[in-house]
Write a protein that holds these residues in place. Structure first.
Motif, short mmCIF file in Angstrom:
data_model
loop_
_atom_site.label_atom_id
_atom_site.label_comp_id
_atom_site.label_asym_id
_atom_site.label_seq_id
_atom_site.Cartn_x
_atom_site.Cartn_y
_atom_site.Cartn_z
N GLU A 12 6.62 15.48 0.82
CA GLU A 12 7.87 15.74 1.53
C GLU A 12 8.42 14.53 2.25
N CYS A 13 7.58 13.53 2.51
CA CYS A 13 8.05 12.33 3.21
C CYS A 13 8.13 11.12 2.29
N ALA A 14 8.14 11.36 0.98
CA ALA A 14 8.21 10.26 0.03
C ALA A 14 9.53 9.50 0.18
N GLU A 15 9.47 8.20 0.02
CA GLU A 15 10.67 7.37 0.10
C GLU A 15 11.41 7.38 -1.22
N GLU A 16 12.70 7.04 -1.14
CA GLU A 16 13.50 6.89 -2.34
C GLU A 16 13.06 5.63 -3.09
N LEU A 17 12.67 5.81 -4.34
CA LEU A 17 12.31 4.68 -5.19
C LEU A 17 13.25 4.64 -6.38
N ASP A 18 13.52 3.46 -6.89
CA ASP A 18 14.40 3.36 -8.05
C ASP A 18 13.63 3.68 -9.32
N SER A 19 14.27 3.49 -10.47
CA SER A 19 13.64 3.87 -11.73
C SER A 19 12.44 3.00 -12.07
N ASN A 59 0.85 -1.19 0.00
CA ASN A 59 0.00 0.00 0.00
C ASN A 59 0.89 1.25 0.00
N PRO A 60 0.34 2.46 -0.01
CA PRO A 60 1.17 3.65 -0.26
C PRO A 60 1.92 4.20 0.93
N TYR A 61 1.94 3.50 2.07
CA TYR A 61 2.46 4.11 3.29
C TYR A 61 3.89 3.73 3.62
N THR A 62 4.62 4.68 4.23
CA THR A 62 5.90 4.40 4.83
C THR A 62 5.67 3.75 6.20
N GLY A 63 6.75 3.34 6.85
CA GLY A 63 6.62 2.74 8.17
C GLY A 63 6.07 3.68 9.21
N PHE A 64 6.11 4.99 8.93
CA PHE A 64 5.58 5.99 9.87
C PHE A 64 4.23 6.53 9.43
N GLY A 65 3.65 5.92 8.39
CA GLY A 65 2.31 6.32 7.99
C GLY A 65 2.24 7.54 7.10
N TRP A 66 3.29 7.81 6.32
CA TRP A 66 3.28 8.91 5.36
C TRP A 66 3.15 8.35 3.94
N ASP A 67 2.75 9.22 3.02
CA ASP A 67 2.68 8.85 1.61
C ASP A 67 4.09 8.51 1.13
N ALA A 68 4.31 7.26 0.71
CA ALA A 68 5.64 6.81 0.33
C ALA A 68 6.03 7.21 -1.09
N VAL A 69 5.07 7.69 -1.88
CA VAL A 69 5.33 7.94 -3.30
C VAL A 69 5.53 9.41 -3.62
N HIS A 70 4.70 10.28 -3.05
CA HIS A 70 4.77 11.71 -3.34
C HIS A 70 4.75 12.52 -2.04
N TYR A 111 6.72 -2.62 -4.85
CA TYR A 111 6.30 -1.37 -5.47
C TYR A 111 5.21 -0.73 -4.60
N HIS A 112 5.26 0.61 -4.52
CA HIS A 112 4.19 1.36 -3.86
C HIS A 112 3.24 2.00 -4.86
N GLY A 113 3.58 1.97 -6.14
CA GLY A 113 2.76 2.61 -7.15
C GLY A 113 2.94 1.91 -8.49
N VAL A 114 2.65 2.63 -9.58
CA VAL A 114 2.76 2.07 -10.92
C VAL A 114 4.21 1.62 -11.16
N PRO A 115 4.45 0.34 -11.41
CA PRO A 115 5.83 -0.14 -11.63
C PRO A 115 6.28 0.18 -13.06
N GLU A 116 7.18 1.15 -13.18
CA GLU A 116 7.56 1.65 -14.49
C GLU A 116 8.25 0.59 -15.36
N CYS A 117 8.97 -0.35 -14.76
CA CYS A 117 9.63 -1.39 -15.54
C CYS A 117 8.63 -2.36 -16.17
N LEU A 118 7.46 -2.46 -15.60
CA LEU A 118 6.42 -3.35 -16.12
C LEU A 118 5.46 -2.62 -17.04
N TYR A 119 5.29 -1.33 -16.77
CA TYR A 119 4.31 -0.55 -17.54
C TYR A 119 5.01 0.07 -18.74
N THR A 120 5.32 -0.77 -19.72
CA THR A 120 6.03 -0.36 -20.92
C THR A 120 5.39 -0.99 -22.14
#
Length: 320
Positions: free
Chosen positions: A121-128, A108-119, A141-150
């Motif tokens: 100020e508290c978004a987590e680092e995600l790879d490409s 789901n979209p949350y960090t371990g502290f209950g913040w939006d992990a994707v977008h 994945y916390h959102g649309v997986p760009e490596c799959l959505y091609t």
């Protein structure tokens, strides 16, 4: 007994035995093609997905999380045929909410502290690929997986949720890109006669609740990242055990998180919410009030009852 009566009764039982499965044969084969071991049990009307959890793509390094994707041995036994949960099932707690065709998990979209992990100020680092491994190695994945959505993005099959329903990309066959506001409470819709979830680029990105009867994973190995299959209260200070150092919107965002991103005013927020309806439940729990969860009913069972009642009526009135 008249032949017509026998045919009516036989039809009812044939219908009961042949209800349409949730995933198509083509979707199941796509999962198999990506090293899933899939077992269909017609007698129990279940389908089991097994995978190491290591995705079929590399995870970028140098963006703050230097963990490698490790074997976690996902094993999920899900409904084979459509069900509808009423009330809808909870998807707000930490951990896995689905499996991607790559072999990785959806969270789901949350960090371990209950913040939006994707977008934000508290978004987590995600790879490409818009994912990352947890310190214990569970890639997700916390959102649309760009490596799959091609490639051809129209009605792109991305994976399966824990209630057995498919997860598709934002674009449908007409070229329309769906947004969260256009989807139902659980972040899905009935499309071409079947229910599916839509991944979107706006919160909550994947799943808000479970439309059907969801199940918990059976898992061995290092575990499942943000709590694996068990929710746990995040610590009150320091980095959460879930994921790598965040900044604004992942590796392309830049900037440093503020100290509030590493705290949660509500220590047990992940066990207090049910639906994914607010962006920061760790510090805004009072606005995450949809907390109901309950029993479930099967669409197939309801239709079966109707057919049985019709058959009983025919037998009672015409089969003498």
């Amino acid at each position: 007994m008249k032949l017509s009566c026998i045919l009516v009764l036989a039809g009812a039982f044939i219908f009961q035995a042949s209800a349409e499965q949730i995933l198509t044969d083509e979707e199941i084969q796509m999962m198999r093609n990506n090293n899933y071991t899939i077992t269909v049990d017609v007698d129990s009307s279940t389908i089991t997905y097994e995978h190491t959890g290591v995705p079929d793509h590399t995870s970028d390094k140098g963006w703050g999380n230097n963990n490698d994707a490790e074997i976690v041995n996902h094993r999920y036994t899900l409904p084979l045929k459509p069900t509808v949960s009423s009330p809808k099932g909870c998807a707000g707690g930490l951990g896995v909410v689905g499996l991607a065709v790559s072999g990785a998990a959806f969270y789901n979209p949350y960090t371990g502290f209950g913040w939006d992990a994707v977008h934000g100020e508290c978004a987590e680092e995600l790879d490409s690929c818009r994912g990352h491994p947890s310190p214990n190695g569970a890639y997700h994945y916390h959102g649309v997986p760009e490596c799959l959505y091609t490639g051809d993005l129209a009605d792109k099959f991305l994976g399966v949720a824990l209630d057995g329903y498919p997860i598709y990309g934002p674009m449908d066959s007409t070229g329309k890109n769906w947004t969260s506001a256009e989807l139902d409470k659980c972040h899905g819709h009935t499309y071409n006669g079947r229910y599916m979830y839509r991944a979107t680029y706006d919160f909550p990105y994947l799943i808000s609740c479970f439309h059907g009867n969801s199940v918990k994973a059976q898992q061995s190995g290092p575990g499942g990242g943000n709590g694996g299959n068990e929710t746990r209260p995040p610590p009150m200070d320091g980095r959460p055990p879930g994921d790598g150092p965040p900044n604004n919107d992942g590796p392309n965002g830049g900037g440093e998180m503020t100290g509030k991103c590493f705290t949660a005013n509500y220590r047990n927020w992940d066990s207090e919410i049910c639906y994914v309806v607010c962006k920061n439940p760790g510090n805004d729990l009072e606005n995450c009030s949809e907390n109901d969860i309950g029993g479930s009913t099967s669409v197939f069972d309801a239709l079966s009852v109707i057919y049985i009642l019709v058959a009983a009526f025919v037998v009672t009135h015409f089969c003498h």
